[in-house]
Design a protein around this motif. Structure first.
Motif, PDB file in Angstrom:
ATOM      1  N   ALA A   7       0.828  -1.206   0.000  1.00 26.90           N
ATOM      2  CA  ALA A   7       0.000   0.000   0.000  1.00 26.90           C
ATOM      3  C   ALA A   7       0.863   1.255   0.000  1.00 26.90           C
ATOM      4  CB  ALA A   7      -0.934  -0.004   1.208  1.00 26.90           C
ATOM      5  N   LYS A   8       1.915   1.253   0.805  1.00 28.51           N
ATOM      6  CA  LYS A   8       2.815   2.401   0.877  1.00 28.51           C
ATOM      7  C   LYS A   8       3.510   2.630  -0.466  1.00 28.51           C
ATOM      8  CE  LYS A   8       5.633   2.127   4.321  1.00 28.51           C
ATOM      9  NZ  LYS A   8       6.474   1.516   5.397  1.00 28.51           N
ATOM     10  N   ALA A   9       3.968   1.547  -1.073  1.00 26.14           N
ATOM     11  CA  ALA A   9       4.661   1.670  -2.355  1.00 26.14           C
ATOM     12  C   ALA A   9       3.732   2.198  -3.438  1.00 26.14           C
ATOM     13  CB  ALA A   9       5.238   0.314  -2.765  1.00 26.14           C
ATOM     14  N   LYS A  10       2.484   1.725  -3.459  1.00 25.40           N
ATOM     15  CA  LYS A  10       1.524   2.190  -4.456  1.00 25.40           C
ATOM     16  C   LYS A  10       1.199   3.664  -4.269  1.00 25.40           C
ATOM     17  CE  LYS A  10      -0.902  -2.120  -5.566  1.00 25.40           C
ATOM     18  NZ  LYS A  10      -2.210  -2.841  -5.502  1.00 25.40           N
ATOM     19  N   ALA A  11       0.992   4.083  -3.017  1.00 21.35           N
ATOM     20  CA  ALA A  11       0.667   5.479  -2.747  1.00 21.35           C
ATOM     21  C   ALA A  11       1.818   6.395  -3.139  1.00 21.35           C
ATOM     22  CB  ALA A  11       0.309   5.668  -1.280  1.00 21.35           C
ATOM     23  N   LEU A  78       4.969  10.316   2.030  1.00 27.41           N
ATOM     24  CA  LEU A  78       5.740   9.247   1.396  1.00 27.41           C
ATOM     25  C   LEU A  78       6.303   9.652   0.041  1.00 27.41           C
ATOM     26  CD1 LEU A  78       3.394   6.188   2.083  1.00 27.41           C
ATOM     27  CD2 LEU A  78       5.714   6.471   2.986  1.00 27.41           C
ATOM     28  N   ALA A  79       5.641  10.605  -0.635  1.00 31.77           N
ATOM     29  CA  ALA A  79       6.021  10.982  -1.997  1.00 31.77           C
ATOM     30  C   ALA A  79       7.056  12.102  -1.962  1.00 31.77           C
ATOM     31  CB  ALA A  79       4.796  11.418  -2.789  1.00 31.77           C
ATOM     32  N   GLY A 103       8.682  10.584   4.627  1.00 38.98           N
ATOM     33  CA  GLY A 103       8.608   9.591   5.693  1.00 38.98           C
ATOM     34  C   GLY A 103       7.262   8.918   5.776  1.00 38.98           C
ATOM     35  N   ASP A 104       7.200   7.913   6.627  1.00 41.28           N
ATOM     36  CA  ASP A 104       6.023   7.091   6.850  1.00 41.28           C
ATOM     37  C   ASP A 104       5.404   7.475   8.190  1.00 41.28           C
ATOM     38  OD1 ASP A 104       4.176   5.088   7.333  1.00 41.28           O
ATOM     39  OD2 ASP A 104       5.638   3.457   7.330  1.00 41.28           O
TER      40      ASP A 104
END
Length: 269
Positions: A7-11, A78-79, A103-104
């Motif tokens: 999910a993090k990678a997709k966002a 994240l971006a 960051g996350d």
């Protein structure tokens, strides 16, 4: 990768791709709703603020203006390309107390009770476990501090959203989404239930009906290119992308506005 990492990678991928259109004037709602969120918090000079899923600064910039140089705003996303856009704006405005970071929000490492205010605008639903994410934000809030979570209401971007996914379905049905994560919290009852599961018994929730004008169908395409839809569009080859664009826009002839219903929530710890 596990579900969270996926999910993090997709966002991150979607919004890094969308960064080139994210601040286009047709997408002014990002900053409009960010500022409205901040206005509801009544920020005071000297307060410390954490803004997660900050994008290019829609809420972080007005928050920094509100707390003044004696305050502090940490803005996280994240971006990295959106973070860079926000950081450039902060420099232009001389907001040295506004710190943009990639960051996350689930792994920031701040101790308990680190901030007076925490803001999350259109971001909590990117985490598969929204309850866990909300608990983490709540943990970092000082007693008496305020948590603001702003999310989309029902019928987001309709009728353009429906036309978009119809066009995708005709070309790449494998990319169709069966469920948008924000739908669980798109009503006051749903949002209140999620907050309660996170241990937040009381919150002020305001539902605001609204629409965003578009002068032409092409305006909608710019919005799609500068938002999460870009993650889907980036998976199309050039010819398929052109067909999807034409099919999407042909269904929007005569459309003058898209729905932008919003829910604002503020909880005091």
């Amino acid at each position: 990768m596990n579900e969270l990492e996926i999910a993090k990678a997709k966002a991150a991928a979607a919004y890094n791709a969308a960064a080139d259109y994210f601040d286009h004037p047709v997408s002014s709602f990002w900053h409009r709703f960010g500022r409205r969120t901040v206005e509801r918090l009544g920020l005071r000079a000297g307060e410390t603020v954490l803004d997660v899923c900050c994008g290019s600064g829609g809420s972080a910039l007005p928050a920094a203006e509100s707390v003044g140089p004696e305050g502090k705003v940490v803005a996280v996303d994240l971006a990295e390309r959106l973070v860079a856009l926000g950081a450039a704006k902060a420099r232009e405005k001389g907001l040295r107390h506004l710190d943009f970071r990639t960051g996350d929000m689930l792994a920031l490492g701040y101790p308990d009770a680190s901030f007076d205010v925490i803001i999350c605008v259109f971001g909590i639903f990117f985490v598969p476990d929204m309850v866990a994410a909300t608990k983490e934000l709540w943990r970092m809030l000082r007693p008496g501090g305020r948590l603001a979570i702003t999310t989309w209401g029902p019928d987001l971007f309709e009728p353009a959203n429906g036309a978009f996914w119809e066009a995708i379905g005709e070309e790449r049905p494998d990319l169709l989404k069966g469920f948008n994560p924000w739908e669980r919290i798109s009503t006051p009852a749903g949002l209140r239930e999620m907050l309660a599961e996170a241990g937040i018994a009381e919150a002020e929730i305001v539902a605001e009906a609204g629409s965003h004008p578009i002068i032409s169908p092409e305006d909608w395409w710019l919005i799609a290119m500068g938002s999460g839809y870009r993650g889907t569009l980036a998976q199309l080859d050039a010819a398929t992308l052109a067909r999807v664009r034409e099919r999407n826009l042909s269904r929007l002839r005569g459309c003058e506005a898209i729905a932008t219903n919003v829910l604002y929530s503020v909880a005091v710890r």
